[in-house]
Design a protein around this motif. Structure first.
Motif, PDB file in Angstrom:
ATOM      1  N   ARG A  11     -23.868  38.540  18.071  1.00 59.36           N
ATOM      2  CA  ARG A  11     -23.486  38.734  16.695  1.00 59.36           C
ATOM      3  C   ARG A  11     -24.527  39.476  15.866  1.00 59.36           C
ATOM      4  O   ARG A  11     -24.218  40.109  14.889  1.00 59.36           O
ATOM      5  CB  ARG A  11     -23.268  37.327  16.127  1.00 59.36           C
ATOM      6  CG  ARG A  11     -22.862  37.254  14.694  1.00 59.36           C
ATOM      7  CD  ARG A  11     -21.462  37.738  14.489  1.00 59.36           C
ATOM      8  NE  ARG A  11     -21.231  37.839  13.050  1.00 59.36           N
ATOM      9  CZ  ARG A  11     -20.229  38.462  12.499  1.00 59.36           C
ATOM     10  NH1 ARG A  11     -19.352  39.050  13.272  1.00 59.36           N
ATOM     11  NH2 ARG A  11     -20.099  38.489  11.206  1.00 59.36           N
ATOM     12  N   ARG A  12     -25.774  39.386  16.260  1.00 52.77           N
ATOM     13  CA  ARG A  12     -26.782  39.818  15.312  1.00 52.77           C
ATOM     14  C   ARG A  12     -27.903  40.560  15.998  1.00 52.77           C
ATOM     15  O   ARG A  12     -28.422  40.135  17.019  1.00 52.77           O
ATOM     16  CB  ARG A  12     -27.345  38.591  14.582  1.00 52.77           C
ATOM     17  CG  ARG A  12     -27.845  37.519  15.525  1.00 52.77           C
ATOM     18  CD  ARG A  12     -28.195  36.265  14.767  1.00 52.77           C
ATOM     19  NE  ARG A  12     -29.373  36.436  13.961  1.00 52.77           N
ATOM     20  CZ  ARG A  12     -30.583  36.003  14.298  1.00 52.77           C
ATOM     21  NH1 ARG A  12     -30.784  35.378  15.432  1.00 52.77           N
ATOM     22  NH2 ARG A  12     -31.606  36.193  13.502  1.00 52.77           N
ATOM     23  N   ALA A  60     -24.115  44.357  12.079  1.00 46.98           N
ATOM     24  CA  ALA A  60     -23.266  43.176  12.267  1.00 46.98           C
ATOM     25  C   ALA A  60     -22.003  43.573  13.006  1.00 46.98           C
ATOM     26  O   ALA A  60     -21.491  44.681  12.852  1.00 46.98           O
ATOM     27  CB  ALA A  60     -22.911  42.577  10.914  1.00 46.98           C
ATOM     28  N   ASP A  61     -21.518  42.644  13.810  1.00 55.71           N
ATOM     29  CA  ASP A  61     -20.251  42.803  14.520  1.00 55.71           C
ATOM     30  C   ASP A  61     -19.167  42.163  13.671  1.00 55.71           C
ATOM     31  O   ASP A  61     -19.191  40.961  13.427  1.00 55.71           O
ATOM     32  CB  ASP A  61     -20.380  42.112  15.887  1.00 55.71           C
ATOM     33  CG  ASP A  61     -19.116  42.234  16.722  1.00 55.71           C
ATOM     34  OD1 ASP A  61     -18.065  42.631  16.186  1.00 55.71           O
ATOM     35  OD2 ASP A  61     -19.196  41.923  17.925  1.00 55.71           O
ATOM     36  N   THR A  68     -21.120  47.437  12.050  1.00 54.57           N
ATOM     37  CA  THR A  68     -21.392  48.105  10.778  1.00 54.57           C
ATOM     38  C   THR A  68     -22.832  47.837  10.395  1.00 54.57           C
ATOM     39  O   THR A  68     -23.395  46.802  10.747  1.00 54.57           O
ATOM     40  CB  THR A  68     -20.461  47.585   9.669  1.00 54.57           C
ATOM     41  OG1 THR A  68     -20.858  48.172   8.424  1.00 54.57           O
ATOM     42  CG2 THR A  68     -20.555  46.077   9.506  1.00 54.57           C
ATOM     43  N   THR A  69     -23.415  48.782   9.676  1.00 55.21           N
ATOM     44  CA  THR A  69     -24.719  48.508   9.095  1.00 55.21           C
ATOM     45  C   THR A  69     -24.519  47.626   7.865  1.00 55.21           C
ATOM     46  O   THR A  69     -23.565  47.789   7.113  1.00 55.21           O
ATOM     47  CB  THR A  69     -25.426  49.801   8.664  1.00 55.21           C
ATOM     48  OG1 THR A  69     -24.555  50.520   7.789  1.00 55.21           O
ATOM     49  CG2 THR A  69     -25.766  50.649   9.858  1.00 55.21           C
ATOM     50  N   ALA A  75     -30.547  38.942   9.814  1.00 52.15           N
ATOM     51  CA  ALA A  75     -29.519  39.698  10.529  1.00 52.15           C
ATOM     52  C   ALA A  75     -28.189  38.962  10.625  1.00 52.15           C
ATOM     53  O   ALA A  75     -27.320  39.375  11.389  1.00 52.15           O
ATOM     54  CB  ALA A  75     -30.004  40.137  11.915  1.00 52.15           C
ATOM     55  N   TYR A  76     -28.020  37.891   9.878  1.00 50.95           N
ATOM     56  CA  TYR A  76     -26.725  37.205   9.843  1.00 50.95           C
ATOM     57  C   TYR A  76     -25.903  37.703   8.662  1.00 50.95           C
ATOM     58  O   TYR A  76     -26.393  37.752   7.530  1.00 50.95           O
ATOM     59  CB  TYR A  76     -26.907  35.689   9.711  1.00 50.95           C
ATOM     60  CG  TYR A  76     -27.430  35.034  10.963  1.00 50.95           C
ATOM     61  CD1 TYR A  76     -26.632  34.931  12.097  1.00 50.95           C
ATOM     62  CD2 TYR A  76     -28.728  34.524  11.008  1.00 50.95           C
ATOM     63  CE1 TYR A  76     -27.113  34.330  13.246  1.00 50.95           C
ATOM     64  CE2 TYR A  76     -29.211  33.916  12.153  1.00 50.95           C
ATOM     65  CZ  TYR A  76     -28.397  33.831  13.266  1.00 50.95           C
ATOM     66  OH  TYR A  76     -28.872  33.233  14.399  1.00 50.95           O
ATOM     67  N   PHE A  77     -24.644  38.009   8.930  1.00 46.92           N
ATOM     68  CA  PHE A  77     -23.719  38.530   7.924  1.00 46.92           C
ATOM     69  C   PHE A  77     -22.449  37.689   7.951  1.00 46.92           C
ATOM     70  O   PHE A  77     -21.683  37.817   8.889  1.00 46.92           O
ATOM     71  CB  PHE A  77     -23.407  39.998   8.235  1.00 46.92           C
ATOM     72  CG  PHE A  77     -22.340  40.608   7.362  1.00 46.92           C
ATOM     73  CD1 PHE A  77     -22.570  40.854   6.016  1.00 46.92           C
ATOM     74  CD2 PHE A  77     -21.103  40.947   7.905  1.00 46.92           C
ATOM     75  CE1 PHE A  77     -21.576  41.429   5.221  1.00 46.92           C
ATOM     76  CE2 PHE A  77     -20.116  41.527   7.108  1.00 46.92           C
ATOM     77  CZ  PHE A  77     -20.350  41.769   5.770  1.00 46.92           C
ATOM     78  N   PRO A  78     -22.215  36.791   6.973  1.00 44.19           N
ATOM     79  CA  PRO A  78     -23.102  36.428   5.867  1.00 44.19           C
ATOM     80  C   PRO A  78     -24.316  35.649   6.357  1.00 44.19           C
ATOM     81  O   PRO A  78     -24.445  35.378   7.539  1.00 44.19           O
ATOM     82  CB  PRO A  78     -22.217  35.565   4.975  1.00 44.19           C
ATOM     83  CG  PRO A  78     -21.155  35.031   5.865  1.00 44.19           C
ATOM     84  CD  PRO A  78     -20.954  36.037   6.959  1.00 44.19           C
TER      85      PRO A  78
END
Ligand code: C2O
Ligand code: CU
Ligand code: CU
Length: 454
Positions: A11-12, A60-61, A68-69, A75-78
């Motif tokens: 994921r990150r 992020a995946d 996407t950037t 590095a966690y989105f969110p």
């Protein structure tokens, strides 16, 4: 955990660790139609409240391998979800790996002014700061996000935001669904460039993304047991007001909002949620057949935000809700009235925000009635730092107070031609706090004011 010491999961990964962004795939524009391919809903990892967060560009995946950037915390989105007990404390170090200044604001917490992450206390690129404060509040879903001068919308839209769950004994005694049956849902909108990268292209009236994202997952789905789920919802969009509903037409059981539990549970079929607001919802999947798919919808955009796929597993986890969930302490009669007009898209009481100007002072410990009104250019989700408030009445426009606006609030939706009265009392700290529109484009354009609790 910090990003430097942890392994790179599916994921990150930090942007600096990847060779190229060219691998992004072609993809179709999608508004969340029921026939779309759906991807497993991401659940952010849990963090303890003494961790370090690196704010930095990352990849992020979004689901299905489409990357996407973003700007992200570790590095966690969110960002990771913090969870702590009332009575505990926070000592979170922010490392600024961004090209711009940033802060962390702890939305929903009453913290000393110095720890509130206000624009005047920005952390410069390459610097770090440890936010420290005691958790002195009831159980609630709070959240954290940047609050730099003029750049809050951009940093939040590009990915910097996360949930912060506070627990307490009153809430624990209710036996609410927990573990995998308690699901944080950060709902927002997003737009992408041709390469599939997240973009932030606001107009002065606000950023309206073209597609929904839930927990950073596009077209998400969640397998649910035939059980009761507790959905902890945050509208993490910069500008978009949503109206949440279930595709079956079944009501949610509304039990809480910004400031925690309501006085009782309310069955509600459709709920407006504006940027910054939170909801605590129970959804009962026990009566549905295995294989059923239902949707969490945004009626306003006509989006299917999240698909629930019902599994065959039956779990008897329904809480026995008492008739009174929580007693909401009365604030006492207000000793003065203070009025705020939200003018155009840039001003409160006729003035554009000036970080160096104090707009008014408020005595500690006195209940005041604050009257918010607007002639137009709404919605204005009005947010106050430094104290929670109770909504007293709304006149004009929708002309009522909704069940999700009872109890304790820190953000309230002001729609066109509405006047909303709230009672507020600052019991926490003396010092500088803020009031602003939580449509982040309005905030960044100056619809914000400083005040000092004295
Ligand atoms: Cu969530 Cu001052 O903001
Ligand atoms: Cu706030
Ligand atoms: Cu506004």
């Amino acid at each position: 955990m910090n990003a430097a010491s942890s392994c790179f999961s599916r994921r990150r990964f930090l942007l600096s660790a990847t060779a190229s962004l060219a691998a992004t795939r072609a993809w179709g524009m999608r508004g969340g139609a029921g026939t779309a391919t759906r991807y497993p809903l991401e659940i952010p990892p849990l963090y303890a409240t003494n961790e370090t967060l690196l704010a930095a560009p990352a990849i992020a995946d979004l689901g299905g391998g489409r990357t996407t950037t973003v700007l992200a915390y570790d590095a966690y989105f969110p960002g990771p979800t913090f969870r702590a007990n009332s009575g505990g404390s926070v000592a979170v170090t922010l490392q600024n790996g961004l090209a711009d200044e940033t802060t962390i604001h702890w939305h929903g917490f009453v913290v000393p002014s110095s720890e509130d992450g206000q624009p005047q206390d920005a952390i410069l690129p390459g610097n770090s700061y440890t936010y420290q404060f005691p958790i002195v509040q009831r159980a609630a879903l709070n959240w954290y996000h940047p609050h730099p001068h003029g750049m809050t919308g951009e940093q939040v839209a590009l990915g910097l935001a996360g949930a912060f769950i506070v627990n307490d004994a009153e809430e624990a005694a209710l036996g609410l669904p927990s573990g995998k049956y308690e699901v944080p849902l950060i709902v927002r909108d997003a737009s992408y460039d041709k390469a599939g990268n997240l973009i932030y292209n606001p107009t002065s009236s606000g950023f309206m993304g073209r597609t929904p994202l839930v927990n950073g997952t596009r077209d998400p789905k969640l397998d649910v047991d035939r059980a009761v789920y507790r959905l902890r919802v945050l509208n993490g969009a910069t500008a978009r007001v949503m109206q949440l509903a279930l595709s079956t037409g079944a009501p949610f059981t509304l039990i809480g909002n910004d400031g925690g539990l309501l006085d009782r549970a309310y069955p509600v079929g459709a709920i407006d949620i504006s940027p910054g607001e939170r909801l605590d919802l129970l959804v009962d999947f026990r009566g549905l057949a295995a294989g059923t798919r239902l949707m969490l919808r945004d009626n306003r955009a006509g989006w299917d935000l999240l698909a629930f796929d019902v599994t065959a597993t039956y779990v008897e986890n329904a809480p026995l809700l008492p008739p009174i969930l929580s007693s909401i302490a009365a604030l006492g009669a207000p000793v003065r009235l203070r009025t705020f007009t939200f003018d155009g898209m840039t001003r409160i009481n006729g003035r554009v925000f000036d970080p160096h100007r104090i707009d008014f002072t408020v005595p500690l410990g006195e209940t005041e009635r604050w009257r918010f009104s607007t002639g137009g250019n709404a919605p204005h989700p009005v947010h106050v730092h430094g104290a929670s408030f109770q909504v007293v009445q709304r006149t004009g426009g929708r002309n009522r107070v909704f069940p999700w606006e009872t109890g304790w609030k820190d953000t309230v939706l002001l729609a066109d031609k509405e006047t909303v009265d709230v009672d507020i009392r600052f019991d926490g700290y003396r010092g500088r706090y803020m009031i602003h529109c939580h449509k982040l484009e309005h905030e960044d354009q100056g619809m914000m004011a400083n005040f000092v609790v004295v």
